[in-house]
Design a protein around this motif. Structure first.
Motif, mmCIF file in Angstrom:
data_model
loop_
_atom_site.group_PDB
_atom_site.id
_atom_site.type_symbol
_atom_site.label_atom_id
_atom_site.label_comp_id
_atom_site.label_asym_id
_atom_site.label_seq_id
_atom_site.Cartn_x
_atom_site.Cartn_y
_atom_site.Cartn_z
ATOM 1 N N ASP A 1 -11.152 69.800 42.550
ATOM 2 C CA ASP A 1 -11.503 69.506 41.164
ATOM 3 C C ASP A 1 -11.247 68.036 40.837
ATOM 4 O OD1 ASP A 1 -12.445 71.984 40.406
ATOM 5 O OD2 ASP A 1 -10.512 72.707 39.698
ATOM 6 N N PHE A 2 -10.156 67.484 41.351
ATOM 7 C CA PHE A 2 -9.850 66.074 41.129
ATOM 8 C C PHE A 2 -10.985 65.211 41.673
ATOM 9 C CE2 PHE A 2 -8.011 61.998 42.259
ATOM 10 C CZ PHE A 2 -7.107 61.717 41.245
ATOM 11 N N ILE A 3 -11.346 65.414 42.937
ATOM 12 C CA ILE A 3 -12.404 64.616 43.545
ATOM 13 C C ILE A 3 -13.766 64.991 42.962
ATOM 14 C CG2 ILE A 3 -13.609 64.140 45.717
ATOM 15 C CD1 ILE A 3 -10.910 64.337 47.126
ATOM 16 N N GLY A 4 -13.968 66.271 42.685
ATOM 17 C CA GLY A 4 -15.233 66.713 42.109
ATOM 18 C C GLY A 4 -15.505 66.098 40.755
ATOM 19 N N SER A 5 -14.471 65.960 39.932
ATOM 20 C CA SER A 5 -14.670 65.360 38.613
ATOM 21 C C SER A 5 -15.118 63.912 38.743
ATOM 22 C CB SER A 5 -13.375 65.452 37.797
ATOM 23 O OG SER A 5 -12.345 64.628 38.336
ATOM 24 N N ILE A 6 -14.560 63.192 39.732
ATOM 25 C CA ILE A 6 -14.943 61.800 39.947
ATOM 26 C C ILE A 6 -16.390 61.718 40.418
ATOM 27 C CG2 ILE A 6 -14.508 59.742 41.330
ATOM 28 C CD1 ILE A 6 -11.534 60.639 41.433
ATOM 29 N N GLU A 7 -16.739 62.542 41.398
ATOM 30 C CA GLU A 7 -18.102 62.503 41.913
ATOM 31 C C GLU A 7 -19.116 62.892 40.838
ATOM 32 O OE1 GLU A 7 -17.357 63.182 46.664
ATOM 33 O OE2 GLU A 7 -18.043 64.906 45.474
ATOM 34 N N ALA A 8 -18.774 63.872 40.020
ATOM 35 C CA ALA A 8 -19.688 64.300 38.953
ATOM 36 C C ALA A 8 -19.861 63.203 37.904
ATOM 37 C CB ALA A 8 -19.167 65.585 38.301
ATOM 38 N N LEU A 9 -18.763 62.520 37.544
ATOM 39 C CA LEU A 9 -18.845 61.470 36.539
ATOM 40 C C LEU A 9 -19.612 60.258 37.067
ATOM 41 C CD1 LEU A 9 -18.104 60.286 33.797
ATOM 42 C CD2 LEU A 9 -15.936 59.521 34.780
ATOM 43 N N VAL A 10 -19.298 59.837 38.288
ATOM 44 C CA VAL A 10 -19.965 58.656 38.846
ATOM 45 C C VAL A 10 -21.451 58.934 39.071
ATOM 46 C CG1 VAL A 10 -20.072 57.068 40.811
ATOM 47 C CG2 VAL A 10 -17.854 57.705 39.836
ATOM 48 N N ALA A 11 -21.806 60.167 39.394
ATOM 49 C CA ALA A 11 -23.223 60.508 39.567
ATOM 50 C C ALA A 11 -24.011 60.244 38.285
ATOM 51 C CB ALA A 11 -23.364 61.970 39.986
ATOM 52 N N VAL A 12 -23.378 60.476 37.140
ATOM 53 C CA VAL A 12 -24.036 60.272 35.849
ATOM 54 C C VAL A 12 -23.971 58.807 35.425
ATOM 55 C CG1 VAL A 12 -23.978 60.896 33.398
ATOM 56 C CG2 VAL A 12 -23.550 62.637 35.138
ATOM 57 N N ASP A 13 -22.862 58.155 35.699
ATOM 58 C CA ASP A 13 -22.627 56.785 35.205
ATOM 59 C C ASP A 13 -22.625 55.743 36.328
ATOM 60 O OD1 ASP A 13 -22.501 57.466 32.554
ATOM 61 O OD2 ASP A 13 -20.319 57.609 32.468
ATOM 62 N N GLU A 14 -23.372 55.977 37.397
ATOM 63 C CA GLU A 14 -23.362 55.039 38.528
ATOM 64 C C GLU A 14 -23.780 53.636 38.109
ATOM 65 O OE1 GLU A 14 -25.604 54.010 42.703
ATOM 66 O OE2 GLU A 14 -25.931 55.998 41.828
ATOM 67 N N ALA A 15 -24.653 53.508 37.138
ATOM 68 C CA ALA A 15 -25.121 52.185 36.717
ATOM 69 C C ALA A 15 -23.980 51.330 36.171
ATOM 70 C CB ALA A 15 -26.214 52.325 35.661
ATOM 71 N N TRP A 16 -22.860 51.977 35.846
ATOM 72 C CA TRP A 16 -21.706 51.249 35.318
ATOM 73 C C TRP A 16 -20.824 50.653 36.424
ATOM 74 C CZ3 TRP A 16 -20.350 49.885 30.439
ATOM 75 C CH2 TRP A 16 -21.033 50.486 29.374
ATOM 76 N N VAL A 17 -21.099 50.966 37.674
ATOM 77 C CA VAL A 17 -20.282 50.420 38.761
ATOM 78 C C VAL A 17 -20.731 48.987 39.009
ATOM 79 C CG1 VAL A 17 -19.490 50.690 41.132
ATOM 80 C CG2 VAL A 17 -20.130 52.715 39.790
ATOM 81 N N PRO A 18 -19.901 47.989 38.723
ATOM 82 C CA PRO A 18 -20.334 46.594 38.866
ATOM 83 C C PRO A 18 -20.434 46.194 40.340
ATOM 84 C CG PRO A 18 -18.011 46.672 38.265
ATOM 85 C CD PRO A 18 -18.511 48.097 38.234
ATOM 86 N N GLY A 19 -21.153 45.122 40.595
ATOM 87 C CA GLY A 19 -21.344 44.695 41.970
ATOM 88 C C GLY A 19 -20.980 43.254 42.241
ATOM 89 N N VAL A 20 -20.318 42.584 41.286
ATOM 90 C CA VAL A 20 -19.924 41.192 41.499
ATOM 91 C C VAL A 20 -18.575 41.141 42.205
ATOM 92 C CG1 VAL A 20 -21.236 40.376 39.526
ATOM 93 C CG2 VAL A 20 -18.846 41.034 39.218
ATOM 94 N N GLU A 21 -18.226 39.984 42.729
ATOM 95 C CA GLU A 21 -16.994 39.819 43.492
ATOM 96 C C GLU A 21 -15.766 40.204 42.664
ATOM 97 O OE1 GLU A 21 -14.741 36.369 46.168
ATOM 98 O OE2 GLU A 21 -16.577 35.912 45.066
ATOM 99 N N GLU A 22 -14.817 40.872 43.306
ATOM 100 C CA GLU A 22 -13.546 41.277 42.692
ATOM 101 C C GLU A 22 -13.728 42.300 41.563
ATOM 102 O OE1 GLU A 22 -10.272 40.552 43.354
ATOM 103 O OE2 GLU A 22 -10.856 39.433 45.149
ATOM 104 N N SER A 23 -14.869 42.991 41.544
ATOM 105 C CA SER A 23 -15.102 43.982 40.489
ATOM 106 C C SER A 23 -15.092 45.390 41.075
ATOM 107 C CB SER A 23 -16.443 43.721 39.792
ATOM 108 O OG SER A 23 -17.530 44.022 40.664
ATOM 109 N N SER A 24 -14.936 46.369 40.187
ATOM 110 C CA SER A 24 -14.935 47.777 40.598
ATOM 111 C C SER A 24 -15.044 48.632 39.336
ATOM 112 C CB SER A 24 -13.654 48.126 41.360
ATOM 113 O OG SER A 24 -12.512 47.849 40.569
ATOM 114 N N LEU A 25 -15.187 49.932 39.538
ATOM 115 C CA LEU A 25 -15.119 50.875 38.424
ATOM 116 C C LEU A 25 -13.747 51.525 38.488
ATOM 117 C CD1 LEU A 25 -16.747 52.212 36.080
ATOM 118 C CD2 LEU A 25 -17.218 54.091 37.669
ATOM 119 N N TYR A 26 -12.896 51.203 37.521
ATOM 120 C CA TYR A 26 -11.552 51.769 37.492
ATOM 121 C C TYR A 26 -11.623 53.174 36.914
ATOM 122 C CZ TYR A 26 -6.582 52.321 36.598
ATOM 123 O OH TYR A 26 -5.294 52.786 36.593
ATOM 124 N N LEU A 27 -11.007 54.121 37.614
ATOM 125 C CA LEU A 27 -11.040 55.531 37.229
ATOM 126 C C LEU A 27 -9.654 55.973 36.789
ATOM 127 C CD1 LEU A 27 -13.103 56.435 40.354
ATOM 128 C CD2 LEU A 27 -13.982 56.678 38.029
#
Length: 374
Positions: free
Chosen positions: A128-154
């Motif tokens: 459930d812990f990992i599933g919640s992350i995968e389910a959320l990121v699947a919906v909000d993947e566009a929010w994962v930044p791609g510039v240097e030193e960036s990430s999506l903090y969960l």
């Protein structure tokens, strides 16, 4: 120290059980792009959040992904009175090929459950812990930044939501997961930070909640952190509560010292120090690079005199948010010493590069630490 956590790709997931209820008013593409162009730590959040609820006698249910928004709590919710809550922190990284990966999520899930046990909260299944992350990121993947030193903090967290003022473990618990696109934890990027030694305050004591990731530990650190700011420092170092002599950890990071002979030391885990996942990973990388790492009791006096004599060449801190951060100054009312001329050390920056290259997919992940989720 041996870390026996299984490869991240082997950890189970229950993502399909999280019902997706799309946000009917998500941020516009233009507004999202504007947010991603000005990354700060923990100030902007994605369009959705994941959640589930535990009820005594029934277990976990009501798994869903829904619009990010305010929570409705009864004024008698137990968390507001007795602080029965825990949380975690981990990141999703955008690789150069556009894919998205988590760093050691099963280790966070396992620590989450150790914290839950200490705070008399129910265990959340790893899937459930990992599933919640995968389910959320699947919906909000566009929010994962791609510039240097960036990430999506969960930020997964769990709290007592039952409306009840009796002092006992709550019978209703809410689990939530929110996400925030972030840049470097410290403004200005990777630079040596100044550390203030806490005066008259301790983060935790024997038998307390020091090795649990709960809000009370961080609340206890805020006044000493304020002392640090007042003395020109960015972080606070806590000593042990029993003898007030031994290094424990910073307000939100584990600490390491590098001897002139190349030996690296870090405070041993005593039940009063958070078992950092970045800490485990750094130790593994250092040992595999042929360096000697010693987990031991370290006194403040030996660190101060070691810095002054040159026997201690570097000091660094590590944690999920800041990754690996060089320490350039250590101060208290009785001393103020500069480490390595106030410059980042080779060992510190080398291990930082080793770790971040794995996290961002620039180096082969021979440890099985990364898990692709998008």
């Amino acid at each position: 120290m041996t870390d026996t956590t299984a490869p991240a790709s082997d950890a189970p997931s229950n993502a399909a059980a999280f019902e997706v209820r799309p946000n009917q008013a998500p941020l516009s593409v233009e507004a999202r792009d504007e947010a991603l162009a000005d990354l700060k730590f923990g100030t902007q959040f994605t369009d959705h959040m994941a959640r589930a609820q535990w009820v005594s006698g029934e277990g976990w249910g009501d798994r869903r992904v829904e619009a990010y928004g305010p929570l409705q709590l009864d004024p008698a919710a137990a968390v507001l009175h007795y602080a029965q809550e825990i949380f975690e922190g981990l990141k999703a990284y955008r690789w150069a090929d556009g894919s998205v990966h988590l760093f050691r999520p099963q280790a966070n899930a396992e620590r989450f459950n150790r914290s839950a046990h200490r705070l008399a909260l129910p265990q959340l299944p790893v899937e459930d812990f990992i599933g919640s992350i995968e389910a959320l990121v699947a919906v909000d993947e566009a929010w994962v930044p791609g510039v240097e030193e960036s990430s999506l903090y969960l930020r997964p967290y769990m709290f007592a939501s039952e409306a009840f003022l009796g002092v006992r473990p709550a019978h209703v618990i809410d689990y939530l997961l929110i996400a925030s696109p972030v840049g470097p934890y410290f403004a200005g990027g990777v630079k040596p930070v100044s550390i203030w030694v806490a005066q008259g305050y301790h983060r935790s004591g024997p038998g307390g909640t020091g090795d649990a990731k709960c809000g009370g530990n961080y609340a206890a650190s805020l006044l000493p952190q304020q002392q640090a700011y007042e003395n020109g420092c960015q972080q606070v170092l806590f000593l042990d509560a029993k003898d007030d002599r031994y290094l424990e950890e910073l307000g939100g990071m584990n600490v390491f010292v590098v001897r002139a002979d190349g030996t690296i030391e870090t405070p041993r885990l005593t039940g009063t120090i958070l078992e950092g996942i970045t800490r485990y990973s750094v130790i593994q990388l250092l040992e595999d690079d042929g360096r000697k790492v010693v987990e031991k009791d370290i006194t403040l006096d030996e660190v101060r005199t070691g810095i002054e004599s040159g026997d201690i060449a570097e000091v660094f801190a590590c944690g999920t948010a800041a990754v690996v951060t060089p320490v350039g100054r250590l101060a208290s009312p009785s001393f103020d010493v500069t480490i390595n001329g106030g410059e980042p050390g080779d060992v510190t920056m080398g291990i930082r590069t080793r770790l971040t290259d794995i996290q961002y997919g620039r180096a082969e992940d021979v440890y099985g630490w990364m898990r692709r989720i998008a």
